[in-house]
Design a protein around this motif. Structure first.
Motif, PDB file in Angstrom:
ATOM      1  N   ASN A 233       7.385  -4.362   5.957  1.00 48.24           N
ATOM      2  CA  ASN A 233       8.133  -3.114   5.876  1.00 48.24           C
ATOM      3  C   ASN A 233       7.116  -1.974   5.845  1.00 48.24           C
ATOM      4  O   ASN A 233       6.156  -2.019   5.065  1.00 48.24           O
ATOM      5  CB  ASN A 233       8.988  -3.105   4.612  1.00 48.24           C
ATOM      6  CG  ASN A 233       9.864  -1.873   4.515  1.00 48.24           C
ATOM      7  OD1 ASN A 233      10.912  -1.817   5.126  1.00 48.24           O
ATOM      8  ND2 ASN A 233       9.441  -0.888   3.753  1.00 48.24           N
ATOM      9  N   TYR A 234       7.302  -0.965   6.684  1.00 54.21           N
ATOM     10  CA  TYR A 234       6.378   0.168   6.649  1.00 54.21           C
ATOM     11  C   TYR A 234       7.109   1.425   7.120  1.00 54.21           C
ATOM     12  O   TYR A 234       8.069   1.360   7.881  1.00 54.21           O
ATOM     13  CB  TYR A 234       5.134  -0.086   7.499  1.00 54.21           C
ATOM     14  CG  TYR A 234       5.398  -0.481   8.932  1.00 54.21           C
ATOM     15  CD1 TYR A 234       5.345   0.460   9.969  1.00 54.21           C
ATOM     16  CD2 TYR A 234       5.691  -1.802   9.262  1.00 54.21           C
ATOM     17  CE1 TYR A 234       5.583   0.084  11.270  1.00 54.21           C
ATOM     18  CE2 TYR A 234       5.925  -2.185  10.568  1.00 54.21           C
ATOM     19  CZ  TYR A 234       5.877  -1.244  11.573  1.00 54.21           C
ATOM     20  OH  TYR A 234       6.115  -1.607  12.868  1.00 54.21           O
ATOM     21  N   GLY A 235       6.642   2.558   6.624  1.00 56.00           N
ATOM     22  CA  GLY A 235       7.306   3.797   6.987  1.00 56.00           C
ATOM     23  C   GLY A 235       6.660   5.002   6.354  1.00 56.00           C
ATOM     24  O   GLY A 235       5.601   4.921   5.708  1.00 56.00           O
ATOM     25  N   THR A 236       7.305   6.152   6.524  1.00 53.88           N
ATOM     26  CA  THR A 236       6.793   7.409   5.979  1.00 53.88           C
ATOM     27  C   THR A 236       7.972   8.307   5.623  1.00 53.88           C
ATOM     28  O   THR A 236       9.085   8.121   6.136  1.00 53.88           O
ATOM     29  CB  THR A 236       5.872   8.121   6.987  1.00 53.88           C
ATOM     30  OG1 THR A 236       5.323   9.299   6.389  1.00 53.88           O
ATOM     31  CG2 THR A 236       6.640   8.519   8.238  1.00 53.88           C
ATOM     32  N   TYR A 237       7.710   9.271   4.737  1.00 55.69           N
ATOM     33  CA  TYR A 237       8.751  10.192   4.279  1.00 55.69           C
ATOM     34  C   TYR A 237       8.119  11.559   4.068  1.00 55.69           C
ATOM     35  O   TYR A 237       6.999  11.661   3.539  1.00 55.69           O
ATOM     36  CB  TYR A 237       9.371   9.686   2.977  1.00 55.69           C
ATOM     37  CG  TYR A 237      10.377  10.631   2.363  1.00 55.69           C
ATOM     38  CD1 TYR A 237      11.681  10.714   2.848  1.00 55.69           C
ATOM     39  CD2 TYR A 237      10.031  11.458   1.291  1.00 55.69           C
ATOM     40  CE1 TYR A 237      12.610  11.576   2.288  1.00 55.69           C
ATOM     41  CE2 TYR A 237      10.954  12.320   0.717  1.00 55.69           C
ATOM     42  CZ  TYR A 237      12.236  12.375   1.215  1.00 55.69           C
ATOM     43  OH  TYR A 237      13.148  13.238   0.663  1.00 55.69           O
ATOM     44  N   VAL A 238       8.843  12.607   4.501  1.00 58.50           N
ATOM     45  CA  VAL A 238       8.350  13.982   4.360  1.00 58.50           C
ATOM     46  C   VAL A 238       9.470  14.840   3.783  1.00 58.50           C
ATOM     47  O   VAL A 238      10.625  14.745   4.232  1.00 58.50           O
ATOM     48  CB  VAL A 238       7.892  14.570   5.719  1.00 58.50           C
ATOM     49  CG1 VAL A 238       7.419  16.009   5.542  1.00 58.50           C
ATOM     50  CG2 VAL A 238       6.802  13.717   6.336  1.00 58.50           C
TER      51      VAL A 238
ATOM     52  N   ASN B  82       4.627  10.903   1.975  1.00 59.05           N
ATOM     53  CA  ASN B  82       4.096   9.592   1.604  1.00 59.05           C
ATOM     54  C   ASN B  82       4.151   8.641   2.785  1.00 59.05           C
ATOM     55  O   ASN B  82       4.923   8.825   3.732  1.00 59.05           O
ATOM     56  CB  ASN B  82       4.822   9.010   0.385  1.00 59.05           C
ATOM     57  CG  ASN B  82       6.216   8.485   0.708  1.00 59.05           C
ATOM     58  OD1 ASN B  82       6.420   7.776   1.682  1.00 59.05           O
ATOM     59  ND2 ASN B  82       7.200   8.831  -0.121  1.00 59.05           N
ATOM     60  N   VAL B  83       3.306   7.616   2.735  1.00 59.78           N
ATOM     61  CA  VAL B  83       3.324   6.510   3.684  1.00 59.78           C
ATOM     62  C   VAL B  83       3.297   5.220   2.873  1.00 59.78           C
ATOM     63  O   VAL B  83       2.733   5.180   1.773  1.00 59.78           O
ATOM     64  CB  VAL B  83       2.130   6.557   4.667  1.00 59.78           C
ATOM     65  CG1 VAL B  83       2.236   7.757   5.586  1.00 59.78           C
ATOM     66  CG2 VAL B  83       0.804   6.589   3.921  1.00 59.78           C
TER      67      VAL B  83
ATOM     68  N   VAL C 182       0.869  -1.179   0.000  1.00 61.29           N
ATOM     69  CA  VAL C 182       0.000   0.000   0.000  1.00 61.29           C
ATOM     70  C   VAL C 182       0.900   1.221   0.000  1.00 61.29           C
ATOM     71  O   VAL C 182       1.874   1.287   0.763  1.00 61.29           O
ATOM     72  CB  VAL C 182      -0.920   0.029   1.243  1.00 61.29           C
ATOM     73  CG1 VAL C 182      -1.794   1.277   1.221  1.00 61.29           C
ATOM     74  CG2 VAL C 182      -1.784  -1.216   1.293  1.00 61.29           C
ATOM     75  N   PHE C 183       0.569   2.173  -0.860  1.00 57.56           N
ATOM     76  CA  PHE C 183       1.367   3.385  -0.974  1.00 57.56           C
ATOM     77  C   PHE C 183       0.417   4.561  -1.154  1.00 57.56           C
ATOM     78  O   PHE C 183      -0.504   4.511  -1.963  1.00 57.56           O
ATOM     79  CB  PHE C 183       2.313   3.272  -2.170  1.00 57.56           C
ATOM     80  CG  PHE C 183       3.228   4.461  -2.345  1.00 57.56           C
ATOM     81  CD1 PHE C 183       4.385   4.575  -1.596  1.00 57.56           C
ATOM     82  CD2 PHE C 183       2.927   5.467  -3.251  1.00 57.56           C
ATOM     83  CE1 PHE C 183       5.236   5.650  -1.757  1.00 57.56           C
ATOM     84  CE2 PHE C 183       3.763   6.555  -3.419  1.00 57.56           C
ATOM     85  CZ  PHE C 183       4.923   6.652  -2.668  1.00 57.56           C
ATOM     86  N   ALA C 184       0.625   5.617  -0.381  1.00 61.79           N
ATOM     87  CA  ALA C 184      -0.231   6.801  -0.494  1.00 61.79           C
ATOM     88  C   ALA C 184       0.607   8.037  -0.242  1.00 61.79           C
ATOM     89  O   ALA C 184       1.609   7.994   0.485  1.00 61.79           O
ATOM     90  CB  ALA C 184      -1.393   6.737   0.503  1.00 61.79           C
ATOM     91  N   GLY C 185       0.193   9.152  -0.847  1.00 64.87           N
ATOM     92  CA  GLY C 185       0.977  10.362  -0.656  1.00 64.87           C
ATOM     93  C   GLY C 185       0.259  11.610  -1.119  1.00 64.87           C
ATOM     94  O   GLY C 185      -0.829  11.561  -1.723  1.00 64.87           O
ATOM     95  N   TYR C 186       0.881  12.732  -0.815  1.00 63.76           N
ATOM     96  CA  TYR C 186       0.347  14.041  -1.173  1.00 63.76           C
ATOM     97  C   TYR C 186       1.506  14.911  -1.623  1.00 63.76           C
ATOM     98  O   TYR C 186       2.582  14.904  -1.018  1.00 63.76           O
ATOM     99  CB  TYR C 186      -0.348  14.676   0.037  1.00 63.76           C
ATOM    100  CG  TYR C 186      -0.755  16.124  -0.154  1.00 63.76           C
ATOM    101  CD1 TYR C 186      -1.899  16.447  -0.889  1.00 63.76           C
ATOM    102  CD2 TYR C 186      -0.002  17.155   0.399  1.00 63.76           C
ATOM    103  CE1 TYR C 186      -2.270  17.778  -1.065  1.00 63.76           C
ATOM    104  CE2 TYR C 186      -0.372  18.487   0.220  1.00 63.76           C
ATOM    105  CZ  TYR C 186      -1.511  18.790  -0.515  1.00 63.76           C
ATOM    106  OH  TYR C 186      -1.884  20.102  -0.696  1.00 63.76           O
ATOM    107  N   ASN C 187       1.305  15.645  -2.714  1.00 59.44           N
ATOM    108  CA  ASN C 187       2.336  16.522  -3.229  1.00 59.44           C
ATOM    109  C   ASN C 187       1.736  17.889  -3.518  1.00 59.44           C
ATOM    110  O   ASN C 187       0.650  17.993  -4.095  1.00 59.44           O
ATOM    111  CB  ASN C 187       2.938  15.935  -4.509  1.00 59.44           C
ATOM    112  CG  ASN C 187       4.097  16.773  -5.008  1.00 59.44           C
ATOM    113  OD1 ASN C 187       4.916  17.241  -4.225  1.00 59.44           O
ATOM    114  ND2 ASN C 187       4.170  16.978  -6.310  1.00 59.44           N
TER     115      ASN C 187
ATOM    116  N   ILE D  37      11.079   7.664   8.271  1.00 65.18           N
ATOM    117  CA  ILE D  37      11.066   6.619   9.295  1.00 65.18           C
ATOM    118  C   ILE D  37      10.672   5.323   8.606  1.00 65.18           C
ATOM    119  O   ILE D  37       9.711   5.291   7.834  1.00 65.18           O
ATOM    120  CB  ILE D  37      10.081   6.943  10.430  1.00 65.18           C
ATOM    121  CG1 ILE D  37      10.413   8.291  11.077  1.00 65.18           C
ATOM    122  CG2 ILE D  37      10.098   5.843  11.483  1.00 65.18           C
ATOM    123  CD1 ILE D  37       9.383   8.728  12.109  1.00 65.18           C
ATOM    124  N   ASN D  38      11.418   4.256   8.865  1.00 64.58           N
ATOM    125  CA  ASN D  38      11.131   2.984   8.230  1.00 64.58           C
ATOM    126  C   ASN D  38      11.341   1.853   9.225  1.00 64.58           C
ATOM    127  O   ASN D  38      12.349   1.821   9.934  1.00 64.58           O
ATOM    128  CB  ASN D  38      12.034   2.795   7.002  1.00 64.58           C
ATOM    129  CG  ASN D  38      11.613   1.602   6.176  1.00 64.58           C
ATOM    130  OD1 ASN D  38      12.146   0.517   6.342  1.00 64.58           O
ATOM    131  ND2 ASN D  38      10.665   1.806   5.280  1.00 64.58           N
TER     132      ASN D  38
END
Length: 908
Positions: free
Chosen positions: A711-716, A677-678, A659-664, A735-736
């Motif tokens: 595996n799970y994480g987020t990026y900003v 994204n997460v 699963v992948f989701a994000g905002y730009n 964070i991963n």
């Protein structure tokens, strides 16, 4: 300074581009966009005269000279924009170019406004453009997103490697730099918007550089017998592009980084987005690369550790008309490398540990020929065919010497191995694809068919020689003297069908079918060498064949309206694996494999254009990946006697739920961009490499299927200007969390790693006389083991960098590049600091500034130690590689069309 932009009727014009320039040279000082009522405002301005420019789509560009009054606020009042009719169009295009224009998601820059002197590369120019960044490796980000493609006049340049254009074309050749969100290949061909975007940069050439050729030549000589040379030549016109590039050096600059190599190596068609595998992603993928053949050994690296001699050269030719597009290239590179490595490894068992050390030296040569060809022919308004062929011809050899020691309980020597191996190999890979598309007269209705044929063959021979001593049980002492000959063949035929039907105005229904038949054949003969005679080794000799058949039938429904794009899909996949293996081809006692697997794979995607450069995206899918041929082979690899590797013919395909989701978001008024994204993924039947360590500390590694890895994480990422066109900053954080299960001596070990990444970058470009780029990155990995918790550890790697450029009188320039690397692991008392400083001074010479003389000092402090540390599965390892350190070089550059320099980062 404030005012209002309006039309002739007095109505405010929202989102008009407003710019302040210096009258003397039209350099850009500040910019912004008008609000909904047409108003604009600039703050903290110097009290000097400005040229005020306004542009708005469909209107005649407006400009006026403005001298601030004595008060704190200068109000320029209402600026009336006149509607642009056709009679004025040509005049406006030639006389009223704006330094910066923004239309929807497209930002267009005029290089003349950003004052990069002639002779600089496109990469140097891009560094100075608002909203764009280039890292030390040449990777480009625009508005916070990675640039996937760089085209020249809309055409591919050396395939789709973005850096080939930015590093090798001069900035003076560029008329415009255009940045936009490009549609995928399938969207452009079918006319059905799938909502997916690729950040794209197009370089529009000046008319003057479409006539005649331009290029550059560099030659350098240094201390310790260091030499380098590079030459490039380009010739473009409206229909054709021709470019050649060549270089050679012994300064560890192979010029082929990992991403570049992928673009050239024969899988280029996949990177182009028209691989012919129709339907949503998540079907099985065939990588067919070097990792699948046990005798192929490619080399990667630009600025790689060790000592390398590198040669490379290639040519690119494009022909482009409305109905015919041809893109072709040939590239050759060779690397002659020596790597001298010392490593120390702490290995964790269920209730104990042991330590191993390794001193080894490898001398290796690798040569690669990579031709590629792509033809796109528009037969008529409804029919198109595409032909793609990419190849890789590879040969090489290596000599490997190693001295390994194993210790129990601290310093008690248990085992020792002395290894002397050598090998030769050749490989040939080719990927061919023929694709046909038909558009019906009904808008949105499409049919497509593709057929492909891929080859990946290799053959090699190796000589294994080792002496193995076991001090706790001398009866186990042994020596190996073997000859190994391996031939590996892979052939794949594949085909796909797709039909898209629009219905209910805003809906599209796609049905697709994918087929693949892959045949593998491996013939491995191992001989023991005794008294110069070759005796067959029945235990290690293997003959293996594998037929892998893949069928996928699926369907998806897509809703597309006003920026909202939603797709729901489902596919059924059938895998059939048939194989046999025995001692050799004439064996009468074959073992057989005959298995089938059925999977249903869902797929959900959402892409939402929220307007005003804001995007929301999400995807869920189930992907399936087959085992590699190397993992399936029932072959024992004893090239390292203390680390035995064997294959497993019982492997099944692994599945991955993701699963992948994000905002730009990109604000063109302030040039602020935000990306978030997460992600989450879970593995079923994951292929992992289980380890069995016997009483003599011999490790046997074998691939197995296991579920539970996740595996799970987020990026900003946040980027913003502190002072427009002068100072910009971006910060990022990630964070991963990873859970990796693996069996150690038949006991499951769950390795959990929590990784935290933080970064910051500050670019200061106040003038053409001084620039400063700084960056900092911190990476923290907290690793925990379930079988031996007292070995839990925290690895901290941090880097700090700065790149300063100064222009001095009499066309003299100075550059200083500093990197400070820190490696810390308190669990094992590892703490290394590595300051690396490179300096250069250069002067522009010759008539029309055609030449440059440069003196460079590399690694002034002589601290390049080739250090790395890592923690994984059941061990922690520290590695030191002897590598190229301090040397000085004097070089001369000649430019065919005039030469100057920039205080931007240099690429030579």
């Amino acid at each position: 300074m404030k005012g209002i932009v309006a039309d002739t009727a007095g109505a405010g014009l929202p989102e008009a581009t407003v710019m302040l320039l210096l009258p003397k040279d039209s350099s850009l000082v500040n910019f912004g966009r008008t609000a909904k009522d047409g108003s604009f405002e600039f703050k903290n301005l110097r009290r000097i005269s400005y040229l005020l420019k306004v542009s708005y789509v469909g209107y005649l560009p407006y400009q006026q000279n403005v001298t601030p009054n004595d008060g704190d606020v200068t109000n320029v009042g209402k600026l009336d924009m006149k509607f642009l009719n056709q009679d004025l169009y040509e005049v406006v295009i030639k006389t009223a170019r704006a330094p910066l224009s923004i239309r929807g998601d497209t930002v267009e820059y005029d290089p003349r406004a950003f004052k990069v002197p002639p002779g600089s590369t496109v990469e140097d120019l891009i560094r100075k453009l608002p909203g764009m960044q280039v890292d030390a490796d040449g990777n480009i980000k625009a508005q916070g997103e990675e640039v996937k493609r760089v085209t020249v006049d809309g055409k591919r340049f050396f395939g789709d490697d973005p850096k080939m254009a930015t590093k090798n074309l001069p900035a003076e050749a560029i008329n415009k730099v255009q940045v936009f969100n490009g549609k995928t290949e399938q969207s452009k061909v079918t006319g059905v918007d799938d909502g997916k975007r690729e950040k794209t940069v197009n370089l529009e050439l000046k008319d003057s550089h479409k006539k005649g050729g331009f290029g550059k030549a560099v030659a350098g000589v240094g201390t310790d017998s260091r030499v380098e040379g590079k030459v490039s030549y380009n010739r473009f016109d409206d229909k054709q592009q021709f470019a050649v590039l060549g270089f050679g050096n012994n300064t560890n600059q192979s010029g082929i980084a990992r991403n570049d190599y992928q673009d050239f190596k024969g899988s280029q068609s996949f990177n182009w987005g028209d691989d012919g595998d129709f339907g949503f992603s998540g079907g099985i993928r065939y990588f067919g690369g070097e990792g699948d053949g046990i005798t192929i050994s490619p080399s990667y690296g630009s600025g790689s550790p060790g000592f390398t001699k590198n040669w490379a050269g290639g040519a690119n030719y494009n022909y482009d008309t409305k109905k015919t597009k041809v893109s072709s290239s040939y590239f050759y590179n060779s690397t002659d490398a020596i790597t001298d490595v010392m490593s120390s490894r702490d290995n964790f068992l269920n209730n104990s540990t042991f330590k191993s050390t390794d001193k080894n030296i490898t001398k290796a040569f690798s040569g690669n020929h990579r031709p590629s060809f792509r033809l796109e022919k528009v037969l008529d308004s409804l029919n198109t065919i595409i032909l793609i062929s990419n190849s890789r011809i590879n040969n090489g050899d290596s000599d490997y010497d190693s001295f390994q020691q194993y210790f129990r309980g601290g310093d008690t020597l248990s085992n020792r191995s002395t290894i002397d191996n050598s090998s030769l190999y050749n490989s040939f890979a080719m990927s061919n694809l023929l694709l046909y598309r038909h558009k019906f007269k009904k808008k949105g209705r499409n049919f497509a068919a593709s057929v492909g044929y891929n080859i990946n063959n290799s053959d090699g021979s190796s000589h294994l020689n080792s002496i193995n001593e076991f001090f706790l049980d001398p009866s186990k002492n042994s020596s190996i003297n073997q000859q190994n000959e391996t031939e590996s063949k892979r052939n794949q035929f594949k085909g796909s069908l797709s039909f898209i039907e629009p219905f209910a105005k805003k809906f599209y229904w796609e049905t697709f079918y994918n087929f693949s038949l892959r045949k593998d054949e491996v013939d491995r003969n191992v001989f023991d060498v005794k008294d110069n005679d070759l005796l067959g080794n029945d235990f290690l000799t293997r003959y293996y064949t594998n037929d892998f058949t893949y069928n996928r039938l699926g369907s998806s429904v897509r809703y597309s309206n006003k920026g909202l794009n939603i797709s729901l899909g489902l596919a059924a996949q059938q895998f059939d694996l048939k194989g046999k293996f025995g001692k050799d081809q004439t064996s009468t006692n074959f073992s057989y494999v005959d298995r089938s697997f059925f999977k249903v794979t869902p797929n959900v995607t959402l892409n939402y254009d929220l307007k005003q450069n804001r995007y929301l995206f999400m995807e869920y899918g189930l992907s399936v990946q087959e085992p590699t041929i190397a993992d399936l082979q029932p072959v024992v690899d004893n090239s390292n006697p203390l680390n035995i590797v064997e294959g497993n013919p019982d492997l099944i395909p692994q599945s991955n739920h993701h699963v992948f989701a994000g905002y730009n978001m990109f604000n063109p008024a302030s040039f602020t961009n935000l990306y978030v994204n997460v992600n989450y993924s879970y593995n079923v039947d994951q292929i992992v490499y289980n380890k069995t360590i016997d009483e003599n500390l011999i490790t046997t590694t074998k691939p197995m299927n296991i579920s539970g890895g996740k595996n799970y994480g987020t990026y900003v990422y946040l980027g913003f200007p502190l002072k427009k066109t002068k100072v910009s900053m971006n910060v990022n954080a990630g964070i991963n969390f990873r859970d990796n299960p693996i069996y150690i001596n038949n006991v499951i070990n769950k390795t959990k790693t929590d990784a935290y990444n933080f970064g910051a970058r500050l670019d200061i470009t106040p003038s053409d006389f001084f620039t400063l780029y700084t960056n900092a990155n911190w990476n923290i990995a907290d690793t925990r083991y379930s079988i031996n918790t007292n070995q839990n550890q925290k690895v901290i790697n941090s880097t700090y960098g700065a790149d300063m450029n100064i222009k001095m009188p009499k066309e003299i320039y100075f550059n200083a590049r500093f990197n400070y690397n820190s490696y810390v692991n308190n669990q094992f008392g590892f703490d290394q600091k590595q300051p690396i400083l490179n300096l250069s001074v250069y002067k522009i010479v010759l008539k029309n500034k055609r030449g440059e003389v440069r003196l460079t000092a590399n690694d002034v402090f002589k601290k390049n130690l080739g250090i790395s540390q890592s923690a994984t599965s059941n061990y922690y390892m520290e590695t030191r590689t002897r590598t190229l350190s301090r040397y000085f070089m004097l070089s001369f550059t000649y430019n065919m069309r005039g030469m100057s320099a920039s205080v931007k980062r240099s690429n030579y």
